[in-house]
Design an enzyme around this catalytic site. Structure first.
Site, PDB file in Angstrom:
ATOM      1  N   ALA A  29     -20.982   2.832   8.089  1.00 61.98           N
ATOM      2  CA  ALA A  29     -20.027   1.858   8.613  1.00 61.98           C
ATOM      3  C   ALA A  29     -18.608   2.349   8.371  1.00 61.98           C
ATOM      4  O   ALA A  29     -18.403   3.444   7.855  1.00 61.98           O
ATOM      5  CB  ALA A  29     -20.250   0.505   7.930  1.00 61.98           C
ATOM      6  N   ASN A  30     -17.631   1.567   8.777  1.00 61.51           N
ATOM      7  CA  ASN A  30     -16.242   1.879   8.434  1.00 61.51           C
ATOM      8  C   ASN A  30     -15.506   0.586   8.128  1.00 61.51           C
ATOM      9  O   ASN A  30     -16.082  -0.497   8.210  1.00 61.51           O
ATOM     10  CB  ASN A  30     -15.574   2.685   9.560  1.00 61.51           C
ATOM     11  CG  ASN A  30     -15.473   1.890  10.830  1.00 61.51           C
ATOM     12  OD1 ASN A  30     -14.817   0.855  10.887  1.00 61.51           O
ATOM     13  ND2 ASN A  30     -16.167   2.355  11.873  1.00 61.51           N
ATOM     14  N   ARG A  31     -14.231   0.707   7.762  1.00 58.91           N
ATOM     15  CA  ARG A  31     -13.496  -0.432   7.216  1.00 58.91           C
ATOM     16  C   ARG A  31     -12.847  -1.333   8.253  1.00 58.91           C
ATOM     17  O   ARG A  31     -12.073  -2.213   7.895  1.00 58.91           O
ATOM     18  CB  ARG A  31     -12.401   0.064   6.266  1.00 58.91           C
ATOM     19  CG  ARG A  31     -12.920   0.748   5.030  1.00 58.91           C
ATOM     20  CD  ARG A  31     -11.768   1.056   4.089  1.00 58.91           C
ATOM     21  NE  ARG A  31     -12.187   1.896   2.992  1.00 58.91           N
ATOM     22  CZ  ARG A  31     -12.859   1.470   1.929  1.00 58.91           C
ATOM     23  NH1 ARG A  31     -13.169   0.181   1.829  1.00 58.91           N
ATOM     24  NH2 ARG A  31     -13.203   2.305   0.981  1.00 58.91           N
TER      25      ARG A  31
END
Ligand code: C5P
Length: 214
Positions: A29-31
C-alpha cells in the site's frame, strides 16, 4: 444539483491509494489518504458536474452528488476508469501502486522465511488515457515528488500526454495532511499556488478547469 460552471460535463476523478495483494491477508500500500481527490470530486459536483469518483481503499465519506466506485488494485482502477469513459475531464489524483506481485492464494507462513516477491508493472492509467480514442478533453495528472518537483512534472506531462500536471512536494506533511502547496504545470506555464487547505486547492482547480473548458 444546482446549475454551475460545469453543468452538463462529466468529470472523472481517481483518488486514494491502491492495494496490491501479496496473499489473502497482506497488501502493498502507500500513504495516500484520498483527501485531495475526494475534495476535488466534491468541488466538481458543487460546480454542477456529473462526477464519477473511482476510489481506492480509503475511509472517507462519499461527497454529495458524486457517483463512487470502490476498487482495490491498480488493474481494477484502470478497468473502472475505462468503463466510465467518455468524460470531458479526467483528474487522476490516485497514488496508484507502480508494481504488483502475483498473489499467493494461501497465506504465506512466517516459518517459511521471508518471501521472494517478484514484481510486475501495473498499467499506467494516466498514460492510457493520454492515448485513448476517447481521451478526455482535459486530462489532468498529479505528481507527488520529493525533489525537482516542477521539472519532473514537466517530463511527466510530455511522457504521459497529459494537458496539466498538478505537482506537489510531498517531502513535508502532505500525504494524509490537511493542506497542500501545488504548482500547476501546463504546456505553456507554471503557476505556483500558495499553500491552502485541500478543499480550497480543489475549488481553485475546478474554477481553473471550468475557465479552460469555456
Ligand atoms: O508516474 P507517477 O506515478 O509519478 O505519475 C503520477 C500521475 O500518474 C498521477 O496522476 C497518478 O494518478 C497517475 N498514475 C496512474 N496510473 C499509474 C501510475 C500513476 O494513473 N499506474
Amino acid at each position: 444539483v444546482e446549475p454551475g460552471p460545469l453543468t452538463g460535463k462529466h468529470v472523472l476523478v481517481t483518488a486514494g491509494p491502491t492495494h496490491e495483494p501479496i496473499d489473502p491477508v497482506r497488501v502493498i500500500a502507500n500513504r495516500s489518504s484520498g483527501k485531495q481527490g475526494f475534495a476535488i470530486a466534491a468541488a466538481a459536483a458543487q460546480a454542477g458536474a456529473r462526477v464519477t469518483l473511482i476510489a481506492g481503499p480509503v475511509s472517507l465519506p462519499t461527497p454529495g452528488g458524486v457517483a463512487r466506485i470502490d476498487v482495490e488494485t491498480a488493474q481494477q482502477m484502470a478497468d473502472a476508469v475505462e468503463e466510465a469513459l467518455p468524460a470531458d475531464v479526467a483528474i487522476l489524483v490516485a497514488a496508484v501502486a507502480d508494481w504488483r506481485v502475483e498473489p499467493s492464494s494461501a497465506k504465506l507462513k512466517k516459518a517459511d522465511g521471508p518471501p521472494q516477491l517478484s514484481f510486475a508493472p501495473n498499467p499506467d492509467i494516466l498514460a492510457i488515457l493520454g492515448e485513448h480514442p476517447d481521451r478526455p478533453t482535459l486530462l489532468v495528472g498529479f505528481a507527488a515528488e520529493t525533489q525537482d518537483v516542477v521539472s519532473n512534472a514537466e517530463a511527466k506531462l510530455r511522457s504521459k500526454k497529459a494537458d496539466w500536471i498538478v505537482a506537489n512536494d510531498v517531502s513535508g506533511n502532505v500525504m494524509g495532511g490537511s493542506h497542500n502547496r501545488i504548482h500547476l504545470v501546463t504546456k505553456q506555464s507554471v503557476e505556483d499556488w500558495p499553500e491552502a487547505a485541500k478543499e480550497d486547492v480543489a475549488r481553485h482547480l475546478i474554477t481553473r478547469i471550468a475557465q479552460e473548458l469555456e
